[in-house]
Scaffold this motif. Sequence first.
Motif, mmCIF file in Angstrom:
data_model
loop_
_atom_site.group_PDB
_atom_site.id
_atom_site.type_symbol
_atom_site.label_atom_id
_atom_site.label_comp_id
_atom_site.label_asym_id
_atom_site.label_seq_id
_atom_site.Cartn_x
_atom_site.Cartn_y
_atom_site.Cartn_z
ATOM 1 N N GLU A 159 16.271 -15.367 120.362
ATOM 2 C CA GLU A 159 17.444 -15.637 121.207
ATOM 3 C C GLU A 159 17.345 -16.980 121.924
ATOM 4 N N ALA A 160 16.147 -17.526 122.027
ATOM 5 C CA ALA A 160 15.976 -18.832 122.660
ATOM 6 C C ALA A 160 15.884 -19.968 121.649
ATOM 7 N N ALA A 161 15.846 -19.613 120.367
ATOM 8 C CA ALA A 161 15.673 -20.628 119.324
ATOM 9 C C ALA A 161 16.976 -21.351 119.034
ATOM 10 N N ARG A 162 16.872 -22.652 118.822
ATOM 11 C CA ARG A 162 18.023 -23.461 118.414
ATOM 12 C C ARG A 162 18.110 -23.416 116.888
ATOM 13 N N VAL A 163 19.243 -22.917 116.402
ATOM 14 C CA VAL A 163 19.417 -22.696 114.957
ATOM 15 C C VAL A 163 20.747 -23.279 114.524
ATOM 16 N N GLY A 164 20.741 -23.995 113.421
ATOM 17 C CA GLY A 164 21.978 -24.492 112.828
ATOM 18 C C GLY A 164 22.085 -24.008 111.405
ATOM 19 N N ALA A 200 15.261 -23.913 113.502
ATOM 20 C CA ALA A 200 15.534 -23.355 112.181
ATOM 21 C C ALA A 200 16.886 -23.821 111.661
ATOM 22 N N VAL A 201 17.004 -23.817 110.330
ATOM 23 C CA VAL A 201 18.260 -24.144 109.645
ATOM 24 C C VAL A 201 18.488 -23.094 108.571
ATOM 25 N N ILE A 202 19.687 -22.520 108.558
ATOM 26 C CA ILE A 202 20.069 -21.529 107.554
ATOM 27 C C ILE A 202 20.981 -22.196 106.539
ATOM 28 N N ASP A 203 20.647 -22.054 105.259
ATOM 29 C CA ASP A 203 21.440 -22.655 104.180
ATOM 30 C C ASP A 203 21.956 -21.539 103.276
ATOM 31 N N GLU A 204 23.253 -21.327 103.318
ATOM 32 C CA GLU A 204 23.879 -20.287 102.500
ATOM 33 C C GLU A 204 24.665 -20.935 101.363
ATOM 34 N N LEU A 239 18.565 -19.838 101.804
ATOM 35 C CA LEU A 239 17.310 -20.527 102.047
ATOM 36 C C LEU A 239 17.234 -20.789 103.552
ATOM 37 N N VAL A 240 16.092 -20.483 104.119
ATOM 38 C CA VAL A 240 15.873 -20.694 105.543
ATOM 39 C C VAL A 240 14.719 -21.681 105.713
ATOM 40 N N TYR A 241 14.972 -22.736 106.474
ATOM 41 C CA TYR A 241 13.932 -23.679 106.865
ATOM 42 C C TYR A 241 13.638 -23.410 108.337
ATOM 43 N N ALA A 242 12.374 -23.210 108.684
ATOM 44 C CA ALA A 242 12.110 -22.825 110.070
ATOM 45 C C ALA A 242 10.727 -23.225 110.524
#
Length: 259
Positions: A159-164, A200-204, A239-242
């Motif tokens: 919940e504190a993580a910055r994710v795009g 983290a970055v989420i790639d869909e 694909l998730v980069y984290a």
Amino acid sequence: MADNDSDVRLAHRLTEIADALALEFFGRAPAVRYKSDGSPVSEADLAVEKALLAVVAAERPGDAVLTEESGALGTVSRRRWILDPIDGTIPFLAGERGWGTHVALEVEGELRTAVLSRPTERTTWWAVRGQGAFTSVRGEPLSAARPLRIPAAASLPLEAARVGGFLMPDSPVEPVRGRMRWVESSVCLVGDLLEGRVEAVIDEGGHVWDRAPAALLVREAGGRVDDLRGGSGLDERWLVYAADGVADELTGLLHDVGA
């Protein structure tokens, strides 16, 4: 750093050629047509791809190539260049800054070299397998590159993580974005991860040519790459980069929502 390696130098030269040519079209309303999936391809994309293919054909005539616009080219080879001439055609056509060139070299199925650029920022991120990830300012020698290391986030709750992310319409991630500090837009989200501005970055729904440079960069910078199946397949839907410490909780959440 491997600034004497010919493949590394060629990858950078391809990126420089692509960036310079794309900038000639940027902001000038190049002609556009639409592919069968509805995505745009401009005369700039095609001109850049043509220039890159000519260089690879001259410098590495025995290598195979995979590009966004032309697909698989050349005979079967242990070496394959993966090229995205203009990644981010939509922002490119809109006059925005979130676009650039992706170049990667794969040898016997293993990513060895990667370069990702943002020409409007004069910034390049690049990696060599086993030698690390770096960022360079356009025009400076590779020897002046700054090493990259993704900060560990072992004690950081999701919940504190910055994710795009790059999400499809009606993505199952949409309803759960509020469970993290969602980053709406960026000139380069992967660059933000590499430099510690997001966790983290989420790639869909991305493609191999979109993902190849990012995957090697994130691994070489100490991050995690996860396709939600326990691997890191570049052709999977997700694909998730984290950063290490955030990856497990984030991929667990994606599994929970049916990703």
